[in-house]
Design an enzyme around this catalytic site. Structure first.
Site, PDB file in Angstrom:
ATOM      1  N   ASN A 209       0.976 -33.037  -7.592  1.00 16.21           N
ATOM      2  CA  ASN A 209       2.198 -33.634  -8.139  1.00 16.21           C
ATOM      3  C   ASN A 209       2.704 -34.720  -7.198  1.00 16.21           C
ATOM      4  O   ASN A 209       2.093 -34.994  -6.166  1.00 16.21           O
ATOM      5  CB  ASN A 209       3.252 -32.540  -8.355  1.00 16.21           C
ATOM      6  CG  ASN A 209       3.546 -31.807  -7.069  1.00 16.21           C
ATOM      7  OD1 ASN A 209       4.059 -32.372  -6.121  1.00 16.21           O
ATOM      8  ND2 ASN A 209       3.175 -30.527  -7.017  1.00 16.21           N
ATOM      9  N   ASP A 278       2.752 -24.624 -10.836  1.00 18.42           N
ATOM     10  CA  ASP A 278       2.975 -23.376 -11.572  1.00 18.42           C
ATOM     11  C   ASP A 278       1.659 -22.778 -12.065  1.00 18.42           C
ATOM     12  O   ASP A 278       1.582 -21.589 -12.338  1.00 18.42           O
ATOM     13  CB  ASP A 278       3.904 -23.639 -12.760  1.00 18.42           C
ATOM     14  CG  ASP A 278       5.332 -23.918 -12.297  1.00 18.42           C
ATOM     15  OD1 ASP A 278       5.764 -23.263 -11.328  1.00 18.42           O
ATOM     16  OD2 ASP A 278       6.007 -24.779 -12.882  1.00 18.42           O
ATOM     17  N   LYS A 288     -19.614 -30.159  -7.998  1.00 19.22           N
ATOM     18  CA  LYS A 288     -18.872 -31.222  -8.678  1.00 19.22           C
ATOM     19  C   LYS A 288     -19.184 -31.213 -10.181  1.00 19.22           C
ATOM     20  O   LYS A 288     -20.352 -31.160 -10.562  1.00 19.22           O
ATOM     21  CB  LYS A 288     -19.257 -32.572  -8.059  1.00 19.22           C
ATOM     22  CG  LYS A 288     -18.443 -33.708  -8.590  1.00 19.22           C
ATOM     23  CD  LYS A 288     -18.850 -35.023  -7.970  1.00 19.22           C
ATOM     24  CE  LYS A 288     -18.185 -36.156  -8.720  1.00 19.22           C
ATOM     25  NZ  LYS A 288     -18.827 -37.440  -8.513  1.00 19.22           N
ATOM     26  N   PHE A 323      14.731 -25.229  -4.519  1.00 16.57           N
ATOM     27  CA  PHE A 323      14.921 -26.591  -5.004  1.00 16.57           C
ATOM     28  C   PHE A 323      14.575 -26.644  -6.489  1.00 16.57           C
ATOM     29  O   PHE A 323      13.747 -25.870  -6.949  1.00 16.57           O
ATOM     30  CB  PHE A 323      14.001 -27.566  -4.243  1.00 16.57           C
ATOM     31  CG  PHE A 323      14.614 -28.061  -2.973  1.00 16.57           C
ATOM     32  CD1 PHE A 323      14.734 -27.224  -1.880  1.00 16.57           C
ATOM     33  CD2 PHE A 323      15.079 -29.370  -2.875  1.00 16.57           C
ATOM     34  CE1 PHE A 323      15.316 -27.669  -0.707  1.00 16.57           C
ATOM     35  CE2 PHE A 323      15.657 -29.825  -1.709  1.00 16.57           C
ATOM     36  CZ  PHE A 323      15.778 -28.977  -0.624  1.00 16.57           C
ATOM     37  N   LYS A 337      17.781 -20.864 -12.724  1.00 22.35           N
ATOM     38  CA  LYS A 337      16.846 -20.621 -11.611  1.00 22.35           C
ATOM     39  C   LYS A 337      17.506 -19.824 -10.496  1.00 22.35           C
ATOM     40  O   LYS A 337      16.901 -18.941  -9.903  1.00 22.35           O
ATOM     41  CB  LYS A 337      16.333 -21.946 -11.047  1.00 22.35           C
ATOM     42  CG  LYS A 337      15.089 -22.410 -11.757  1.00 22.35           C
ATOM     43  CD  LYS A 337      14.621 -23.756 -11.305  1.00 22.35           C
ATOM     44  CE  LYS A 337      13.886 -24.395 -12.478  1.00 22.35           C
ATOM     45  NZ  LYS A 337      13.447 -25.743 -12.212  1.00 22.35           N
TER      46      LYS A 337
END
Ligand code: CTP
Length: 399
Positions: A209, A278, A288, A323, A337
């Site tokens: 991310n 997640d 590969k 966070f 949360k």
């Protein structure tokens, strides 16, 4: 913390000298008595009058001048100072100081100083990367000089990389750290997680991310400067490890989960700034994956929720901070949360706002306390945000 302090600000001859005017102005604005010492080459970039107007004090340039206020300027400017800051510091200045050469007012004053000295280098990217300069910086760190590393980006000569003077806000935070004072986290062990986890697909590919790790590293640095023992469990980033911090490198969410849980018993504060994936690939290919056909489907499975696990095993006297990076319905998601993960404080930011979130040096956050209270902070440098989060942690611990 800066109010009423005597700050000697050395300005050496680089184009970033103009930024020192902003620094001088902000330090004076916070109530410090600022005395500027300019080298001869600094005077080629900015006129002393600029600093005189901003600080309300005469600018010092001459080793042999004396006045009723400063009979021996190089000694007086060093001994009366609570802190001596050199911004910008050129390669020439670093080279001289690293070798004890004192041939002008600034170098003599720095050698005579017994207060903390903060050096903020700024120069061409290749000069900063030069081995001689690197060795001088390392040597000076070894002598106990403090540094605010240059930032990355475009420097005046057109090159990109590390070399531009650190942001004024970061220099001021470092000044505050050195002045003091705040050693309110002494005796606490703090775990900070940072960066975006990497979930392997095969030996060469991964899912990740946009997290840069900057917020987590700023928290680690701030907690360490306030006296805490800091364990930084970090997914890969390109950031420098803050001084005095114990680093535990990890890659995937599962690895991070293992390291956090293993060290949890030692900690009184856990701050989960990491952007944890997640989901992970159900099967990681041993070789590969070669391209075949028009599409590829990856089967993903849920990762452990580290923060929720910490919340479930929460002990008396432990403070948990989470966070939330949101793009919509920030308030509602944040409150959910906070309750779902059983934590004390949730730091929420809307990553779609300019000046907030991934990769930026600044952040705009809203703090949600377990008791229901909220606090919105303005756009601030990440290090300043970090200190505000730690202030909130210490307040929660005192309740
Ligand atoms: N977190 C965690 N482990 C995970 C996922 C998230 O510890 N597997 C932590 C993050 O470090 C952060 C907080 O949980 O402190 C919030 O993460 P986020 O992914 O935004 O929240 P989720 O509860 O996973 O909700 P959603 O993904 O639906 O927004």
């Amino acid at each position: 913390m800066i109010d009423g302090k005597f700050i000697t600000l050395g300005v050496t001859g680089g184009i970033a000298a103009y930024k020192a005017a902003d620094l001088a102005s902000k330090l004076a604005g916070r109530g410090a008595t600022v005395h500027v010492v300019m080298t001869r080459s600094a005077g080629e970039f900015v006129r002393p009058l600029t600093f005189e107007a901003l600080t309300g004090n005469p600018v010092h340039t001459d080793l042999f001048a004396s006045s009723y206020q400063f009979r021996m300027p190089h000694i007086d400017l060093a001994t009366r100072a609570d802190i001596l800051v050199v911004a910008p510091a050129t390669a020439n200045f670093l080279g001289k100081l690293a070798h004890g050469i004192a041939d002008d007012l600034l170098t003599t004053a720095v050698l005579a100083a017994t207060c903390p000295v903060l050096i903020c280098p700024a120069m061409n990217v290749n000069m900063y990367a030069n081995r001689a300069v690197r060795e001088n910086v390392e040597r000076l760190k070894g002598y106990g000089y403090n540094f605010v590393e240059p930032g990355e980006g475009r420097v005046a000569c057109g090159h990109y990389g590390k070399g531009r003077l650190a942001e004024t806000g970061d220099i001021i935070s470092a000044v505050e750290d050195l002045l003091g004072a705040r050693r309110d986290m002494k005796g606490l062990t703090v775990i900070v997680t940072a960066g975006g986890t990497r979930e392997p697909i095969d030996p060469v590919r991964y899912i990740s991310n946009r997290s840069s790790g900057k917020m987590g590293y700023a928290l680690a640095r701030a907690a360490s400067s306030r006296g805490a023992r800091v364990i930084l469990i970090s997914a890969p980033t390109s950031l420098e490890i803050p001084p005095g911090v114990e680093i535990v490198p990890v890659e995937s969410a599962v690895e991070m989960h293992g390291e956090v849980m293993r060290r949890y018993p030692e900690a009184q504060v856990v701050i989960k700034a990491a952007a944890v994936a997640d989901y992970r690939c159900e099967r990681v290919a041993g070789r590969k994956i070669k391209k075949e056909g028009e599409g590829l489907t990856l089967e993903l499975v849920r990762n452990p929720d580290i923060l929720a696990d910490l919340g479930r095993q929460k002990r008396e006297g432990v403070t948990l901070v989470g966070f939330a990076a949101e793009t919509h319905e920030l308030e509602e998601n944040a409150r959910q949360k906070l309750a779902r993960k059983n934590i004390d404080l949730l730091v929420a930011n809307d990553v779609t706002m300019p000046g907030a979130g991934f990769g930026a040096d600044t952040n705009i956050v809203k703090l949600f306390y377990a008791g229901g209270r909220t606090e919105s902070l303005p756009v601030m440098e990440k290090l300043a945000v970090a200190h505000r989060i730690l202030d909130a942690v210490m307040e929660i611990r005192q309740d």
